[in-house]
Motif scaffolding. Structure first.
Motif, mmCIF file in Angstrom:
data_model
loop_
_atom_site.group_PDB
_atom_site.id
_atom_site.type_symbol
_atom_site.label_atom_id
_atom_site.label_comp_id
_atom_site.label_asym_id
_atom_site.label_seq_id
_atom_site.Cartn_x
_atom_site.Cartn_y
_atom_site.Cartn_z
ATOM 1 N N GLU A 16 0.740 -1.167 -0.081
ATOM 2 C CA GLU A 16 0.131 0.126 -0.297
ATOM 3 C C GLU A 16 0.797 1.167 -0.015
ATOM 4 O O GLU A 16 0.562 2.230 -0.625
ATOM 5 N N GLU A 17 2.048 1.282 0.688
ATOM 6 C CA GLU A 17 3.025 2.446 0.752
ATOM 7 C C GLU A 17 3.338 2.754 -0.754
ATOM 8 O O GLU A 17 3.676 3.805 -0.918
ATOM 9 N N SER A 20 0.816 3.949 -3.011
ATOM 10 C CA SER A 20 0.486 5.626 -2.900
ATOM 11 C C SER A 20 1.401 6.425 -3.523
ATOM 12 O O SER A 20 1.173 7.549 -4.018
ATOM 13 N N ARG A 23 -0.038 6.133 -7.402
ATOM 14 C CA ARG A 23 -1.368 6.602 -7.649
ATOM 15 C C ARG A 23 -1.733 7.830 -8.110
ATOM 16 O O ARG A 23 -2.720 7.960 -8.664
#
Length: 640
Positions: A16-17, A20, A23
């Motif tokens: 997820e890091e 991000s 994105r």
């Protein structure tokens, strides 16, 4: 399109890091976290265009469960594994590596154990349930340090053991980079597909794309409408010979040859078909078929023509449109180009049919006034009692039948542009003084008005008469002559430029009768010899009439020989000689005879077009304004 992430802590947080960071370039991207169990229970939840990042442990399970989408497993990178090994070595002298299905290392580990001064044990599990058994056995042995995937690490930590993830930033970054490259490719693919669909759906013609075996790859709404296929569902993938309404199409596409301009009937419609074979690296890969409704094509053509002729106050010809490489023609062009750089009035002198309006428009289009109006008037075609209102306009109530609010004349409409006064010598003497005043004062006064309107107009005039002789006879004002003839341009007759005959024949044939071009090219030298012996009293008009008769006599270019062309050309020229004989016999001027022929041609064409002057002008190969002038000139005879 979505990006899914699955995995166990802390792996999911690492992913997820990294996501991000990327994105921001995919503002509309939906990122969603899913549990492994949820995916396995409902493998169809993930669509074909979606992307799933998962651990290597569950990757095989997802594949076996036929999970759709693009699956990207995290792959262990050497640097990340060595970091995890180094961290574990700080805790104790014995570690346990747990991998899915088979041992992580297949080779001897003694060298690696010596480097890190620790003992390495390896375990593998065939299914997720076995993981718990392995971890419980390790605890019973007093082992509390493991290295493995997110699933292994999360289960170990829940038992109070030390768990080290063998994925690190390098492994996660690589997987995320791959995922976003896939997403980027699919975004571009979807964007291109949407653009293609938009173009096809808004294309005026029907389009059908077929593969090598005649199955439909794409078909737009227009094709469905034209071929009346609305009752079918999805036509993609269907073979045309399996669709009753399209079975006839098989005959047109069974060969790889292109088809140009094929007409065919379908119920109450006449359709126009073009087929283009597609080749990829030299291999036939299907075809694209374009289908148009001939009625719609005709309507579009009428609209285009209407728009073109509605702009009759614009010059359409340029110097490049003048055909002829003879020295006299080129000399006239060079001189006219110099005139175009000035703003002085020009008088063009030449026999009828030498192209005076063509030169006038060309001068205008190369001048500083090119983007301004160009208005033409045949001074001989307008009745004497109307020419003043035509040139200068009239005010409200100036005379019975006057348009309410008045009407501007050509000088007002041509402000900042050019007025072409054709057959200048025919202007009535009573009008010449008024025209002179306009040219001297640069103002115009409408009929019935006391107000003067300032104008800025360049005058280009043309005549086939000897204006100076008219001056001597008192029919033309000398001061007006000097005003309109600041610059003089003399155009050669066709008899003075016979070396251009070959080029003129080829140009006229290619423009009007392209199907005859091949046979004409093969006969051109002999044709030129015949044409050079003829005396062209009517210049280009007589020349074009001769070629029209030639092609009419030939009927069709099919199976025609050079002898056919020369015999029929001789016959067409003989008609001209008969015309000239009658002309001399009856003591008429040649121009009178030419006018009679022209009148008859205009009458016939107007009858064919049911009086539609725009259509008639197109057929006759002249501008609408020229036809308008001729109709007014011959109004009495044509209306008979």
């Amino acid at each position: 399109m979505k990006l899914f992430v699955t995995g166990f802590s802390p792996l999911d947080k690492f992913v997820e890091e990294e996501i991000s960071k990327k994105r921001k370039d995919f503002q509309e991207l939906v990122v969603q976290k899913l549990e492994v169990e949820d995916i396995l229970r409902n493998p169809t939840y993930i669509q074909n265009d979606d992307v799933l990042i998962c651990g290597a442990t569950v990757y095989e399970d997802f594949k076996n469960a036929n999970v759709r989408g693009h699956l990207i497993p995290l792959r262990v990178q050497t640097n990340d594994f060595l970091k995890a090994l180094n961290q574990a070595a700080r805790i104790g002298k014995e570690i346990n590596i747990i991998n899915y299905k088979e041992n992580f290392f297949k080779n001897d580990l003694s060298e690696l154990e010596g480097t890190f001064n620790l003992k390495i044990n390896q375990y593998h599990y065939p299914d997720i349930e076995t993981i718990d058994t392995i971890l419980n056995e390790l605890l019973e042995k007093g082992q509390n340090t493991v290295i493995g995937s997110g699933l292994i690490v999360s289960k170990a930590i829940s038992r109070g053991m030390n768990g080290y993830l063998w994925y690190g930033k390098e492994s996660v970054k690589l997987a995320v980079d791959i995922a976003f490259n896939v997403l980027k490719g699919r975004f571009e693919e979807q964007s291109n597909l949407k653009r293609q669909e938009y173009i096809l759906d808004n294309f005026a013609a029907g389009v059908i794309s077929l593969n090598v075996i005649g199955r439909i790859i794409q078909i737009n709404h227009k094709a469905i409408e034209l071929l009346e296929l609305e009752n079918y569902g999805n036509l993609m993938g269907m073979a045309v010979n399996h669709i009753e309404e399209l079975d006839w199409l098989s005959d047109y596409v069974k060969d790889n040859d292109p088809i140009k301009g094929k007409l065919f009937e379908l119920k109450d419609k006449t359709l126009f078909l073009d087929s283009f074979p597609i080749y990829v690296k030299g291999n036939y890969d299907g075809s694209v078929i374009i289908i148009s409704d001939t009625n719609e094509l005709q309507q579009q053509e009428k609209k285009i023509r209407r728009k073109m002729y509605d702009q009759s106050n614009q010059a359409i010809y340029e110097f490049k449109d003048i055909v002829g490489n003879s020295e006299k023609v080129q000399q006239a062009i060079r001189k006219a180009k110099k005139f175009a750089q000035t703003d002085a009035n020009v008088l063009i002198i030449g026999e009828s049919g030498t192209g005076k309006e063509l030169f006038a428009q060309s001068i205008h289009n190369q001048s500083s006034r090119a983007n301004e109006p160009f208005l033409a008037i045949n001074c001989a075609a307008v009745p004497e009692n109307l020419i003043e209102s035509e040139l200068f306009g009239y005010s409200d109530g100036a005379f019975t039948g006057a348009k309410k609010g008045g009407n501007p004349g050509l000088f007002e409409l041509a402000h900042n542009g050019t007025i072409f006064l054709d057959e200048l010598g025919e202007i009535p003497l009573s009008m010449q003084s008024k025209l002179l005043r306009v040219l001297q004062e640069n103002v115009v006064r409408r009929v019935g008005s006391a107000t003067s309107i300032p104008i800025d107009v360049r005058i280009i005039s043309a005549t086939n008469a000897n204006v100076l002789e008219q001056v001597k006879q008192g029919k033309f004002r000398l001061d007006l002559y000097y005003r309109i003839s600041v610059l003089n341009l003399f155009l050669p007759s066709l008899n003075e430029r016979k070396e251009d005959l070959e080029e003129l024949v080829l140009f006229y044939t290619e423009r009007n009768y392209p199907n005859y071009l091949e046979i004409v090219q093969s006969s051109i030298k002999e044709m030129k010899s015949l044409l050079e012996r003829h005396v062209w009293n009517g210049n280009i008009r007589e020349f074009e009439n001769t070629l029209e008769r030639l092609f009419a006599y030939l009927v069709s270019p099919v199976n025609k020989t050079k002898q056919d062309v020369l015999c029929n050309l001789a016959e067409a020229l003989k008609d001209n000689d008969i015309l000239n004989f009658n002309l001399n016999k009856e003591n008429e001027t040649y121009q009178d005879v030419i006018k009679e022929v022209e009148i008859q041609k205009i009458k016939e064409t107007l009858q064919k077009t049911n009086g539609n002057k725009k259509e008639a002008a197109k057929i006759l190969g002249m501008s609408r304004s020229t036809l308008w002038r001729k109709i007014n000139e011959y109004e009495r005879i044509i209306s008979d």
